[in-house]
Write a protein that holds these residues in place. Structure first.
Motif, PDB file in Angstrom:
ATOM      1  N   GLN A  20      -3.768 -20.176 -61.041  1.00 43.43           N
ATOM      2  CA  GLN A  20      -2.971 -19.897 -59.550  1.00 43.43           C
ATOM      3  C   GLN A  20      -1.485 -19.585 -59.655  1.00 43.43           C
ATOM      4  O   GLN A  20      -1.114 -18.801 -58.966  1.00 43.43           O
ATOM      5  CB  GLN A  20      -3.292 -20.942 -58.847  1.00 43.43           C
ATOM      6  CG  GLN A  20      -2.966 -21.074 -57.230  1.00 43.43           C
ATOM      7  CD  GLN A  20      -3.260 -22.357 -56.570  1.00 43.43           C
ATOM      8  OE1 GLN A  20      -3.768 -23.240 -56.988  1.00 43.43           O
ATOM      9  NE2 GLN A  20      -2.903 -22.182 -55.349  1.00 43.43           N
ATOM     10  N   GLU A  21      -0.602 -20.591 -60.273  1.00 46.34           N
ATOM     11  CA  GLU A  21       0.689 -20.276 -60.372  1.00 46.34           C
ATOM     12  C   GLU A  21       1.037 -18.944 -60.964  1.00 46.34           C
ATOM     13  O   GLU A  21       1.984 -18.234 -60.572  1.00 46.34           O
ATOM     14  CB  GLU A  21       1.223 -21.145 -61.325  1.00 46.34           C
ATOM     15  CG  GLU A  21       1.403 -22.708 -60.772  1.00 46.34           C
ATOM     16  CD  GLU A  21       1.848 -23.727 -61.778  1.00 46.34           C
ATOM     17  OE1 GLU A  21       2.492 -24.698 -61.171  1.00 46.34           O
ATOM     18  OE2 GLU A  21       1.266 -23.543 -62.838  1.00 46.34           O
ATOM     19  N   ARG A  22       0.172 -18.450 -61.804  1.00 47.03           N
ATOM     20  CA  ARG A  22       0.403 -17.137 -62.530  1.00 47.03           C
ATOM     21  C   ARG A  22       0.037 -16.175 -61.716  1.00 47.03           C
ATOM     22  O   ARG A  22       0.810 -14.876 -61.344  1.00 47.03           O
ATOM     23  CB  ARG A  22      -0.140 -16.852 -63.869  1.00 47.03           C
ATOM     24  CG  ARG A  22       0.306 -18.087 -64.864  1.00 47.03           C
ATOM     25  CD  ARG A  22      -0.615 -17.673 -66.234  1.00 47.03           C
ATOM     26  NE  ARG A  22      -0.211 -16.636 -66.835  1.00 47.03           N
ATOM     27  CZ  ARG A  22      -1.166 -15.848 -67.569  1.00 47.03           C
ATOM     28  NH1 ARG A  22      -2.393 -16.685 -68.044  1.00 47.03           N
ATOM     29  NH2 ARG A  22      -1.082 -14.801 -68.286  1.00 47.03           N
ATOM     30  N   GLU A  23      -0.984 -16.230 -60.952  1.00 41.97           N
ATOM     31  CA  GLU A  23      -1.291 -15.296 -60.051  1.00 41.97           C
ATOM     32  C   GLU A  23      -0.375 -15.072 -58.801  1.00 41.97           C
ATOM     33  O   GLU A  23      -0.150 -14.029 -58.271  1.00 41.97           O
ATOM     34  CB  GLU A  23      -2.757 -15.603 -59.346  1.00 41.97           C
ATOM     35  CG  GLU A  23      -3.887 -15.008 -60.291  1.00 41.97           C
ATOM     36  CD  GLU A  23      -5.335 -15.751 -59.773  1.00 41.97           C
ATOM     37  OE1 GLU A  23      -5.444 -16.208 -58.612  1.00 41.97           O
ATOM     38  OE2 GLU A  23      -6.355 -15.295 -60.437  1.00 41.97           O
ATOM     39  N   GLU A  24       0.055 -16.210 -58.541  1.00 39.62           N
ATOM     40  CA  GLU A  24       1.092 -16.229 -57.152  1.00 39.62           C
ATOM     41  C   GLU A  24       2.263 -15.394 -57.903  1.00 39.62           C
ATOM     42  O   GLU A  24       3.049 -14.567 -57.187  1.00 39.62           O
ATOM     43  CB  GLU A  24       1.650 -17.716 -57.074  1.00 39.62           C
ATOM     44  CG  GLU A  24       2.700 -17.940 -56.199  1.00 39.62           C
ATOM     45  CD  GLU A  24       3.250 -19.161 -56.156  1.00 39.62           C
ATOM     46  OE1 GLU A  24       4.643 -19.228 -56.013  1.00 39.62           O
ATOM     47  OE2 GLU A  24       2.588 -20.208 -55.954  1.00 39.62           O
ATOM     48  N   ALA A  25       2.787 -15.384 -59.022  1.00 40.89           N
ATOM     49  CA  ALA A  25       3.891 -14.567 -59.434  1.00 40.89           C
ATOM     50  C   ALA A  25       3.373 -12.974 -59.363  1.00 40.89           C
ATOM     51  O   ALA A  25       4.280 -12.237 -59.156  1.00 40.89           O
ATOM     52  CB  ALA A  25       4.177 -15.011 -61.013  1.00 40.89           C
ATOM     53  N   ILE A  26       2.259 -12.797 -59.829  1.00 39.18           N
ATOM     54  CA  ILE A  26       1.667 -11.337 -59.548  1.00 39.18           C
ATOM     55  C   ILE A  26       1.648 -11.000 -58.234  1.00 39.18           C
ATOM     56  O   ILE A  26       2.025  -9.755 -57.874  1.00 39.18           O
ATOM     57  CB  ILE A  26       0.149 -11.343 -60.292  1.00 39.18           C
ATOM     58  CG1 ILE A  26       0.367 -11.455 -61.939  1.00 39.18           C
ATOM     59  CG2 ILE A  26      -0.540 -10.069 -60.014  1.00 39.18           C
ATOM     60  CD1 ILE A  26      -1.118 -11.864 -62.478  1.00 39.18           C
ATOM     61  N   HIS A  27       1.202 -11.681 -57.175  1.00 39.77           N
ATOM     62  CA  HIS A  27       1.329 -11.411 -55.770  1.00 39.77           C
ATOM     63  C   HIS A  27       2.636 -11.237 -55.394  1.00 39.77           C
ATOM     64  O   HIS A  27       3.006 -10.130 -54.559  1.00 39.77           O
ATOM     65  CB  HIS A  27       0.431 -12.483 -55.137  1.00 39.77           C
ATOM     66  CG  HIS A  27      -0.808 -12.497 -55.319  1.00 39.77           C
ATOM     67  ND1 HIS A  27      -1.814 -11.634 -55.010  1.00 39.77           N
ATOM     68  CD2 HIS A  27      -1.595 -13.646 -55.773  1.00 39.77           C
ATOM     69  CE1 HIS A  27      -2.760 -11.845 -55.727  1.00 39.77           C
ATOM     70  NE2 HIS A  27      -2.833 -13.178 -55.805  1.00 39.77           N
ATOM     71  N   TYR A  28       3.727 -11.702 -55.888  1.00 39.07           N
ATOM     72  CA  TYR A  28       5.016 -11.731 -55.826  1.00 39.07           C
ATOM     73  C   TYR A  28       5.551 -10.150 -56.033  1.00 39.07           C
ATOM     74  O   TYR A  28       5.896  -9.378 -55.232  1.00 39.07           O
ATOM     75  CB  TYR A  28       5.932 -12.638 -56.269  1.00 39.07           C
ATOM     76  CG  TYR A  28       7.315 -12.416 -56.165  1.00 39.07           C
ATOM     77  CD1 TYR A  28       8.072 -12.971 -54.943  1.00 39.07           C
ATOM     78  CD2 TYR A  28       8.325 -11.689 -57.028  1.00 39.07           C
ATOM     79  CE1 TYR A  28       9.360 -12.645 -54.791  1.00 39.07           C
ATOM     80  CE2 TYR A  28       9.476 -11.290 -56.611  1.00 39.07           C
ATOM     81  CZ  TYR A  28      10.275 -11.837 -55.683  1.00 39.07           C
ATOM     82  OH  TYR A  28      11.579 -11.411 -55.426  1.00 39.07           O
ATOM     83  N   LEU A  29       5.116  -9.773 -57.161  1.00 38.02           N
ATOM     84  CA  LEU A  29       5.469  -8.407 -57.700  1.00 38.02           C
ATOM     85  C   LEU A  29       4.617  -7.202 -56.777  1.00 38.02           C
ATOM     86  O   LEU A  29       5.235  -6.113 -56.413  1.00 38.02           O
ATOM     87  CB  LEU A  29       4.831  -8.155 -59.141  1.00 38.02           C
ATOM     88  CG  LEU A  29       5.638  -9.060 -60.117  1.00 38.02           C
ATOM     89  CD1 LEU A  29       5.441  -8.939 -61.681  1.00 38.02           C
ATOM     90  CD2 LEU A  29       7.232  -8.771 -60.084  1.00 38.02           C
TER      91      LEU A  29
END
Length: 132
Positions: A20-29
């Motif tokens: 979830q934390e890594r996907e949040e970073a992807i969504h930010y990009l």
């Protein structure tokens, strides 16, 4: 909450974080597209976590074709990577710009089926030449 590009890139690559934390970073990009974010997203297409691969493909599909050069270069370097080919197919199938869909058709077709490794490399090279 992620506040800048470098933080998002660092989180994508930090396998000690939760999906979830890594996907949040992807969504930010995806929400803050920047050409510097493309290469880390391409790298994430080969992540061991299917959720990360899916999110990265979704994010990359929001970028214009001209900024997807790192994806095409990765396909030329590693056409035998099944995860990379699957992710690239997802990206190219979900491009947001109608005019780009026709440009990627040959590569999208090459990514699947018999001879995909050879066909992918050749089609990616041709598309790289076209967008250069």
């Amino acid at each position: 909450m992620i506040t800048h590009l470098d933080e998002a890139i660092a989180r994508i690559n930090d396998t000690h974080l939760t999906t979830q934390e890594r996907e949040e970073a992807i969504h930010y990009l995806k929400q803050h597209p920047n050409p510097a974010g493309v290469a880390p997203l391409v790298q994430a297409l080969e992540d061991g976590d299917p959720g990360i691969r899916w999110a990265a493909a979704e994010a990359l599909s929001a970028f214009p074709l001209a900024e997807l050069r790192p994806l095409l270069e990765a396909l030329v370097r590693s056409p035998d990577s099944v995860w990379l080919r699957e992710g690239a197919h997802h990206v190219l199938t979900h491009l947001r710009r109608t005019e780009e869909i026709q440009q990627v058709q040959a590569l999208r077709d090459a990514l699947q089926g018999e001879g995909a490794i050879y066909a992918t490399e050749m089609a990616a090279v041709k598309l790289l030449e076209h967008i250069s």
